[in-house]
Design an enzyme around this catalytic site. Structure first.
Site: not given
Ligand code: 5RP
Length: 232
Positions: A46-47, A101, A112, A115, A121, A139
Protein backbone atom coordinates in the site's frame (compact mmCIF):
# COMPACT_ATOMS: atom_id res chain seq x y z
CA UNK A 1 -3.08 2.63 -23.23
CA UNK A 2 -5.80 2.17 -25.82
CA UNK A 3 -8.04 -0.33 -24.00
CA UNK A 4 -11.40 1.00 -22.86
CA UNK A 5 -11.27 -1.11 -19.71
CA UNK A 6 -13.66 -0.68 -16.80
CA UNK A 7 -11.54 -3.09 -14.79
CA UNK A 8 -8.51 -0.85 -15.09
CA UNK A 9 -10.47 2.39 -14.68
CA UNK A 10 -12.12 1.13 -11.48
CA UNK A 11 -9.01 -0.50 -10.06
CA UNK A 12 -8.38 0.63 -6.48
CA UNK A 13 -6.21 -0.57 -3.60
CA UNK A 14 -7.97 -3.66 -2.27
CA UNK A 15 -7.51 -3.15 1.49
CA UNK A 16 -7.46 -0.34 4.03
CA UNK A 17 -4.48 1.99 3.77
CA UNK A 18 -3.17 2.49 7.30
CA UNK A 19 -1.50 5.88 8.09
CA UNK A 20 -2.46 7.36 4.73
CA UNK A 21 -1.41 10.84 5.84
CA UNK A 22 2.14 9.72 6.72
CA UNK A 23 2.44 7.68 3.52
CA UNK A 24 1.27 10.64 1.45
CA UNK A 25 3.88 12.91 3.05
CA UNK A 26 6.73 10.55 2.06
CA UNK A 27 5.12 9.97 -1.33
CA UNK A 28 5.51 13.71 -2.00
CA UNK A 29 9.18 13.48 -1.00
CA UNK A 30 9.77 10.42 -3.21
CA UNK A 31 8.06 12.08 -6.16
CA UNK A 32 10.54 15.00 -6.04
CA UNK A 33 13.39 12.51 -6.60
CA UNK A 34 12.06 11.47 -10.04
CA UNK A 35 14.15 12.78 -12.94
CA UNK A 36 13.40 12.76 -16.64
CA UNK A 37 14.61 9.46 -18.16
CA UNK A 38 14.66 7.56 -14.85
CA UNK A 39 14.06 3.81 -14.72
CA UNK A 40 12.21 3.19 -11.47
CA UNK A 41 12.07 -0.08 -9.58
CA UNK A 42 8.63 -0.26 -8.03
CA UNK A 43 8.08 -2.49 -4.97
CA UNK A 44 4.73 -3.76 -3.73
CA UNK A 45 2.25 -2.90 -1.00
CA UNK A 46 0.00 0.00 0.00
CA UNK A 47 2.90 2.39 0.70
CA UNK A 48 4.21 1.88 -2.82
CA UNK A 49 0.72 2.35 -4.23
CA UNK A 50 0.38 5.78 -2.57
CA UNK A 51 3.83 6.83 -3.82
CA UNK A 52 3.10 5.57 -7.34
CA UNK A 53 -0.02 7.76 -7.63
CA UNK A 54 1.97 10.85 -6.61
CA UNK A 55 4.81 10.00 -9.01
CA UNK A 56 2.33 9.42 -11.85
CA UNK A 57 0.84 12.88 -11.25
CA UNK A 58 4.29 14.48 -11.57
CA UNK A 59 5.11 12.45 -14.70
CA UNK A 60 1.86 13.59 -16.31
CA UNK A 61 2.09 17.25 -15.31
CA UNK A 62 5.73 17.64 -16.37
CA UNK A 63 5.72 15.23 -19.32
CA UNK A 64 8.60 13.22 -17.84
CA UNK A 65 9.84 10.19 -19.73
CA UNK A 66 10.00 7.61 -16.98
CA UNK A 67 9.69 3.83 -17.09
CA UNK A 68 8.88 1.42 -14.29
CA UNK A 69 10.01 -2.11 -13.53
CA UNK A 70 7.26 -3.62 -11.35
CA UNK A 71 7.58 -6.36 -8.74
CA UNK A 72 4.03 -7.72 -9.03
CA UNK A 73 1.08 -8.04 -11.37
CA UNK A 74 -0.84 -5.72 -9.06
CA UNK A 75 1.72 -2.94 -9.48
CA UNK A 76 1.88 -3.60 -13.26
CA UNK A 77 -1.88 -3.03 -13.42
CA UNK A 78 -1.65 0.18 -11.42
CA UNK A 79 1.16 1.42 -13.71
CA UNK A 80 -1.10 0.71 -16.70
CA UNK A 81 -3.98 2.56 -15.07
CA UNK A 82 -1.76 5.53 -14.18
CA UNK A 83 -0.11 5.69 -17.62
CA UNK A 84 3.41 4.78 -16.48
CA UNK A 85 5.18 2.73 -19.18
CA UNK A 86 6.72 -0.55 -18.07
CA UNK A 87 10.07 -2.04 -18.89
CA UNK A 88 11.99 -5.14 -17.79
CA UNK A 89 15.34 -6.07 -16.31
CA UNK A 90 16.30 -7.45 -19.75
CA UNK A 91 16.17 -3.96 -21.18
CA UNK A 92 17.06 -1.72 -18.27
CA UNK A 93 18.81 -1.53 -14.91
CA UNK A 94 16.78 0.51 -12.38
CA UNK A 95 18.25 3.92 -11.48
CA UNK A 96 16.56 3.66 -8.11
CA UNK A 97 13.81 1.81 -6.33
CA UNK A 98 11.14 2.46 -3.72
CA UNK A 99 9.40 -0.18 -1.65
CA UNK A 100 7.82 -0.83 1.74
CA UNK A 101 8.67 -3.39 4.41
CA UNK A 102 7.00 -5.37 7.17
CA UNK A 103 9.81 -4.98 9.71
CA UNK A 104 13.01 -2.92 9.93
CA UNK A 105 15.65 -3.51 12.62
CA UNK A 106 18.24 -0.99 13.89
CA UNK A 107 20.77 -2.23 11.26
CA UNK A 108 18.23 -1.50 8.50
CA UNK A 109 17.75 -5.21 7.82
CA UNK A 110 14.22 -6.05 6.73
CA UNK A 111 11.46 -8.60 6.62
CA UNK A 112 9.40 -8.24 3.47
CA UNK A 113 6.94 -10.38 1.55
CA UNK A 114 3.56 -10.00 3.24
CA UNK A 115 2.30 -9.36 -0.30
CA UNK A 116 4.01 -12.49 -1.62
CA UNK A 117 6.20 -10.61 -4.12
CA UNK A 118 9.43 -11.20 -2.21
CA UNK A 119 11.38 -12.85 -5.02
CA UNK A 120 10.98 -9.98 -7.47
CA UNK A 121 11.37 -7.44 -4.68
CA UNK A 122 14.75 -8.93 -3.78
CA UNK A 123 15.78 -9.24 -7.41
CA UNK A 124 15.03 -5.56 -7.98
CA UNK A 125 16.69 -4.35 -4.78
CA UNK A 126 19.77 -6.33 -5.73
CA UNK A 127 19.74 -4.86 -9.25
CA UNK A 128 19.33 -1.24 -8.21
CA UNK A 129 22.08 0.91 -6.72
CA UNK A 130 19.77 3.24 -4.72
CA UNK A 131 16.89 1.85 -2.67
CA UNK A 132 14.36 3.80 -0.61
CA UNK A 133 12.30 1.82 1.90
CA UNK A 134 9.26 3.65 3.25
CA UNK A 135 7.92 2.58 6.64
CA UNK A 136 6.12 4.05 9.63
CA UNK A 137 6.90 3.58 13.35
CA UNK A 138 4.85 0.40 13.53
CA UNK A 139 7.41 -1.36 11.28
CA UNK A 140 10.44 -0.58 13.49
CA UNK A 141 11.55 -3.54 15.64
CA UNK A 142 14.55 -4.24 17.86
CA UNK A 143 14.81 -7.75 16.44
CA UNK A 144 13.59 -9.21 13.14
CA UNK A 145 10.76 -11.67 13.61
CA UNK A 146 9.11 -9.70 16.44
CA UNK A 147 5.80 -9.16 14.65
CA UNK A 148 6.05 -11.06 11.37
CA UNK A 149 7.15 -14.55 10.36
CA UNK A 150 9.72 -14.89 7.59
CA UNK A 151 8.01 -15.65 4.26
CA UNK A 152 9.83 -18.28 2.21
CA UNK A 153 8.95 -18.94 -1.43
CA UNK A 154 9.29 -22.62 -2.28
CA UNK A 155 9.21 -24.69 -5.43
CA UNK A 156 6.02 -26.73 -4.83
CA UNK A 157 7.33 -30.30 -4.90
CA UNK A 158 10.21 -29.31 -2.62
CA UNK A 159 7.80 -28.34 0.18
CA UNK A 160 8.36 -31.28 2.53
CA UNK A 161 12.11 -31.37 1.99
CA UNK A 162 12.30 -27.64 2.74
CA UNK A 163 10.13 -28.12 5.85
CA UNK A 164 12.57 -30.73 7.17
CA UNK A 165 15.61 -28.55 6.45
CA UNK A 166 14.06 -25.40 7.93
CA UNK A 167 13.38 -27.24 11.20
CA UNK A 168 17.08 -28.18 11.33
CA UNK A 169 18.06 -24.49 11.24
CA UNK A 170 15.63 -23.48 13.97
CA UNK A 171 12.23 -22.85 12.39
CA UNK A 172 9.70 -23.37 15.17
CA UNK A 173 6.37 -22.68 13.50
CA UNK A 174 5.75 -23.22 9.80
CA UNK A 175 2.55 -22.30 8.08
CA UNK A 176 1.70 -22.85 4.44
CA UNK A 177 0.20 -19.50 3.52
CA UNK A 178 -3.45 -19.95 2.54
CA UNK A 179 -4.96 -18.06 -0.37
CA UNK A 180 -7.82 -15.64 0.25
CA UNK A 181 -9.56 -15.76 -3.12
CA UNK A 182 -9.10 -19.45 -3.95
CA UNK A 183 -9.18 -22.77 -2.12
CA UNK A 184 -5.88 -24.12 -0.90
CA UNK A 185 -2.49 -22.43 -0.60
CA UNK A 186 -1.50 -19.17 -2.20
CA UNK A 187 0.31 -19.63 -5.54
CA UNK A 188 2.89 -16.92 -6.14
CA UNK A 189 3.44 -15.06 -9.39
CA UNK A 190 6.22 -17.55 -10.08
CA UNK A 191 3.87 -20.55 -9.52
CA UNK A 192 5.38 -21.41 -6.17
CA UNK A 193 4.16 -21.81 -2.57
CA UNK A 194 4.86 -19.61 0.45
CA UNK A 195 5.73 -20.94 3.88
CA UNK A 196 5.64 -18.43 6.74
CA UNK A 197 8.27 -19.46 9.26
CA UNK A 198 8.96 -18.35 12.84
CA UNK A 199 12.51 -18.61 14.22
CA UNK A 200 13.65 -18.22 17.83
CA UNK A 201 16.60 -16.21 16.68
CA UNK A 202 17.33 -14.62 13.29
CA UNK A 203 21.10 -14.25 13.08
CA UNK A 204 23.09 -12.49 10.37
CA UNK A 205 23.63 -15.78 8.49
CA UNK A 206 19.97 -16.88 8.50
CA UNK A 207 19.17 -15.44 5.07
CA UNK A 208 22.04 -17.41 3.53
CA UNK A 209 21.13 -20.57 5.48
CA UNK A 210 17.52 -20.50 4.24
CA UNK A 211 18.57 -19.78 0.67
CA UNK A 212 21.01 -22.70 0.64
CA UNK A 213 18.15 -25.23 1.00
CA UNK A 214 17.35 -26.84 -2.34
CA UNK A 215 13.81 -25.89 -3.30
CA UNK A 216 13.87 -22.45 -1.67
CA UNK A 217 13.39 -19.81 -4.32
CA UNK A 218 13.85 -16.86 -1.97
CA UNK A 219 13.15 -15.66 1.55
CA UNK A 220 11.73 -12.37 2.80
CA UNK A 221 14.83 -11.71 4.92
CA UNK A 222 16.83 -8.75 3.60
CA UNK A 223 19.91 -8.62 5.83
CA UNK A 224 22.40 -5.79 5.26
CA UNK A 225 21.06 -4.57 1.93
CA UNK A 226 21.90 -1.17 0.62
CA UNK A 227 18.75 0.70 1.70
CA UNK A 228 17.79 4.16 2.90
CA UNK A 229 14.84 4.20 5.29
CA UNK A 230 12.26 6.99 4.85
CA UNK A 231 9.79 7.43 7.70
CA UNK A 232 6.10 7.89 6.90
C1 5RP B 1 5.08 -6.94 -0.14
C2 5RP B 1 5.94 -6.19 0.79
C3 5RP B 1 5.45 -4.85 1.23
O1 5RP B 1 6.41 -3.89 0.90
C4 5RP B 1 5.22 -4.87 2.71
O2 5RP B 1 4.31 -5.91 3.01
C5 5RP B 1 4.65 -3.52 3.21
O3 5RP B 1 3.36 -3.33 2.73
P1 5RP B 1 2.52 -2.04 3.13
O4 5RP B 1 3.19 -0.87 2.49
O5 5RP B 1 1.15 -2.30 2.58
O6 5RP B 1 2.52 -1.94 4.63
O7 5RP B 1 6.99 -6.61 1.19
O8 5RP B 1 5.61 -8.20 -0.48
Amino acid sequence: MNWQSDILTNLEWSGTIINLEGKQKVANEIATKVKDGDILGVGSGSTVYVALITIAKRIKEEGLKVKAIPTSIEISLFCAKLGIPLTTLFENKPDWLFDGADEVDPDKSLIKGRGGALFKEKLLISSSSKNYIIVDDSKLVKKLGTNFPVPIEIFPTALLHVEEELKKIGASELQLRPAKGKDGPIITENDNLILDARFHDIGKDMERAIKSITGVIESGLFINYNVEILMA
